[in-house]
Design an enzyme around this catalytic site. Structure first.
Site, mmCIF file in Angstrom:
data_model
loop_
_atom_site.group_PDB
_atom_site.id
_atom_site.type_symbol
_atom_site.label_atom_id
_atom_site.label_comp_id
_atom_site.label_asym_id
_atom_site.label_seq_id
_atom_site.Cartn_x
_atom_site.Cartn_y
_atom_site.Cartn_z
ATOM 1 N N PRO A 2 0.812 -1.210 0.000
ATOM 2 C CA PRO A 2 0.000 0.000 0.000
ATOM 3 C C PRO A 2 0.847 1.261 0.000
ATOM 4 O O PRO A 2 1.818 1.372 0.741
ATOM 5 C CB PRO A 2 -0.793 -0.099 1.298
ATOM 6 C CG PRO A 2 -0.162 -1.181 2.094
ATOM 7 C CD PRO A 2 0.968 -1.757 1.341
ATOM 8 N N GLU A 3 0.452 2.207 -0.828
ATOM 9 C CA GLU A 3 1.079 3.518 -0.860
ATOM 10 C C GLU A 3 0.063 4.516 -0.302
ATOM 11 O O GLU A 3 -0.986 4.107 0.197
ATOM 12 C CB GLU A 3 1.501 3.849 -2.304
ATOM 13 C CG GLU A 3 2.343 2.735 -2.933
ATOM 14 C CD GLU A 3 2.795 3.005 -4.356
ATOM 15 O OE1 GLU A 3 2.930 4.184 -4.726
ATOM 16 O OE2 GLU A 3 3.000 2.036 -5.104
ATOM 17 N N LYS A 59 2.858 6.564 4.434
ATOM 18 C CA LYS A 59 2.233 5.241 4.461
ATOM 19 C C LYS A 59 2.051 4.733 5.882
ATOM 20 O O LYS A 59 1.703 3.564 6.081
ATOM 21 C CB LYS A 59 3.086 4.252 3.663
ATOM 22 C CG LYS A 59 3.386 4.704 2.234
ATOM 23 C CD LYS A 59 4.486 3.884 1.593
ATOM 24 C CE LYS A 59 5.039 4.588 0.366
ATOM 25 N NZ LYS A 59 6.260 3.928 -0.152
ATOM 26 N N HIS A 108 -2.426 -16.044 7.729
ATOM 27 C CA HIS A 108 -1.584 -14.852 7.767
ATOM 28 C C HIS A 108 -2.103 -13.766 8.721
ATOM 29 O O HIS A 108 -1.609 -12.653 8.697
ATOM 30 C CB HIS A 108 -1.435 -14.282 6.359
ATOM 31 C CG HIS A 108 -0.696 -15.192 5.442
ATOM 32 N ND1 HIS A 108 -1.037 -15.374 4.110
ATOM 33 C CD2 HIS A 108 0.372 -15.993 5.656
ATOM 34 C CE1 HIS A 108 -0.213 -16.248 3.568
ATOM 35 N NE2 HIS A 108 0.649 -16.640 4.476
ATOM 36 N N ARG A 127 3.972 -11.515 4.340
ATOM 37 C CA ARG A 127 5.443 -11.471 4.411
ATOM 38 C C ARG A 127 5.982 -11.010 5.761
ATOM 39 O O ARG A 127 7.195 -11.078 5.982
ATOM 40 C CB ARG A 127 5.970 -10.591 3.286
ATOM 41 C CG ARG A 127 5.776 -11.252 1.931
ATOM 42 C CD ARG A 127 6.222 -10.368 0.794
ATOM 43 N NE ARG A 127 7.658 -10.245 0.728
ATOM 44 C CZ ARG A 127 8.289 -9.554 -0.214
ATOM 45 N NH1 ARG A 127 7.613 -8.924 -1.142
ATOM 46 N NH2 ARG A 127 9.595 -9.498 -0.228
ATOM 47 N N ARG A 168 20.119 17.891 -5.247
ATOM 48 C CA ARG A 168 20.275 16.444 -5.148
ATOM 49 C C ARG A 168 20.926 15.876 -6.397
ATOM 50 O O ARG A 168 20.795 16.408 -7.482
ATOM 51 C CB ARG A 168 18.914 15.785 -4.950
ATOM 52 C CG ARG A 168 18.153 16.297 -3.772
ATOM 53 C CD ARG A 168 18.116 15.276 -2.662
ATOM 54 N NE ARG A 168 17.969 15.920 -1.375
ATOM 55 C CZ ARG A 168 18.376 15.392 -0.229
ATOM 56 N NH1 ARG A 168 18.985 14.228 -0.232
ATOM 57 N NH2 ARG A 168 18.209 16.012 0.902
ATOM 58 N N ARG A 277 14.577 -0.974 -8.139
ATOM 59 C CA ARG A 277 13.149 -1.234 -8.224
ATOM 60 C C ARG A 277 12.737 -1.382 -9.685
ATOM 61 O O ARG A 277 13.251 -0.680 -10.559
ATOM 62 C CB ARG A 277 12.348 -0.078 -7.607
ATOM 63 C CG ARG A 277 12.796 0.337 -6.210
ATOM 64 C CD ARG A 277 12.584 -0.783 -5.195
ATOM 65 N NE ARG A 277 11.191 -1.159 -5.088
ATOM 66 C CZ ARG A 277 10.298 -0.538 -4.329
ATOM 67 N NH1 ARG A 277 10.636 0.486 -3.598
ATOM 68 N NH2 ARG A 277 9.056 -0.951 -4.295
#
Length: 287
Positions: A2-3, A59, A108, A127, A168, A277
């Site tokens: 989830p974001e 999050k 789970h 997980r 940056r 990613r």
DNA sequence: CTTTCTGTTAGAAA
DNA sequence: ATTTCTAACAGAAA
């Protein structure tokens, strides 16, 4: 998993259902879920309290409890779920759906909170990266300080967006994923924002024009708001506070569309690795 | 069967 | 000080 849009959807769902209900029982089925606190300490602290308010930064969910001091942080990481069930939706509760695969608890289910009305909040996490963690109201400022600006807050301005990138040497994808710069973007929305802004994710932030930075800023706001409206993106695991899937997946333009035609220019969507990613983009219309 | 991949991020290493 | 890599875990996909 989830974001920001998914966590915000869960926050709103739970806030409608669990506020001001006394917690009469806490069951920790996988102690790793409360790894920052002792299992006994966590159970003891939570039992008898109720949730006054649910907050969110990026999050991270924050359950503000009704005593003087307690706040419970909850991060779902990759596969965490928070699902609320009223008594009649539980196994044995007589509900017609109670025999389906949606039965809870299951393998789970890591933590269960039972309320005075016999409804239950389930924390499921295949997980086991996710966690609950006790903290105190007086330490909240320090918690929020670890996060950067986020869409839908009033300080999310073009000026602050540009300032976060200034100086940056990292890629725009790395910057969007850095929670200390921007709170709440994850792998899906980072790719979608770059696509919508027509900026390649591997571009160094120092190479971005003012126009591109402005486009990234505007598209980030638009996409996050739209994703919340769609109740998030479900690929595998994510479900909202009622266990339902999000529908933003239908509106994705690049994420997991590698090999398919670009919806804007008909080029082929590519997938490469950027900052470790999986990263999706169209080389035809992203510059 | 084994290997690789996955929506996250803290902490180590560079 | 910043940036990059690894590890935590489980299961699905290749």
């Amino acid at each position: 998993m989830p974001e920001l849009p998914e966590v915000e959807t869960i926050r709103r769902d739970l806030q409608k259902n669990v506020l001001n209900k006394a917690i009469v029982q806490v069951k920790v089925r996988s102690p790793y879920a409360t790894r920052h606190d002792s299992e006994a300490g966590f159970v003891q602290k939570m039992t008898g309290l109720s949730v006054s308010k649910i907050d969110r930064i990026g999050k991270l969910l924050l359950f503000i409890m009704d005593d003087r001091e307690t706040v419970v942080l909850c991060h779902l990481r990759m596969t965490g779920q928070l699902i609320y069930r009223t008594k009649d939706m539980l196994v044995g509760g007589g509900h017609s759906l109670s025999k389906t695969k949606n039965n809870l608890p299951h393998k789970h289910t890591r933590v269960m909170f039972t309320f005075a009305d016999e409804s239950v909040l389930f924390f499921n996490d295949a997980r086991q990266f996710g966690y609950f963690r006790l903290t105190k109201k007086k330490d909240l400022a320090g918690v929020y300080a670890q996060f950067g600006i986020e869409p839908l807050q009033e300080n999310y301005t073009l000026e602050n967006f540009a300032a976060a990138l200034n100086g940056r040497k990292i890629s725009i994808k790395a910057a969007l994923l850095n929670q200390q710069l921007f709170a709440g973007f994850g792998n899906i929305y980072a790719d979608e924002i770059c696509f919508a802004a027509k900026v390649l994710p591997m571009r160094s932030v120092s190479s971005l024009t003012k126009k591109e930075i402005s486009a990234l800023f505007e598209e980030s706001k638009r996409i996050i708001a739209l994703a919340i409206k769609q109740r998030g993106t479900t690929f595998n695991n994510y479900v909202d506070g009622k266990g339902k899937r999000g529908s933003f997946v239908r509106l994705l333009h690049v994420y997991q569309r590698q090999g398919k035609p670009c919806l804007r220019c008909n080029g082929i969507i590519k997938k490469i690795r950027v900052v470790q990613r999986g990263t999706h983009f169209c080389s035809g219309c992203q510059g």
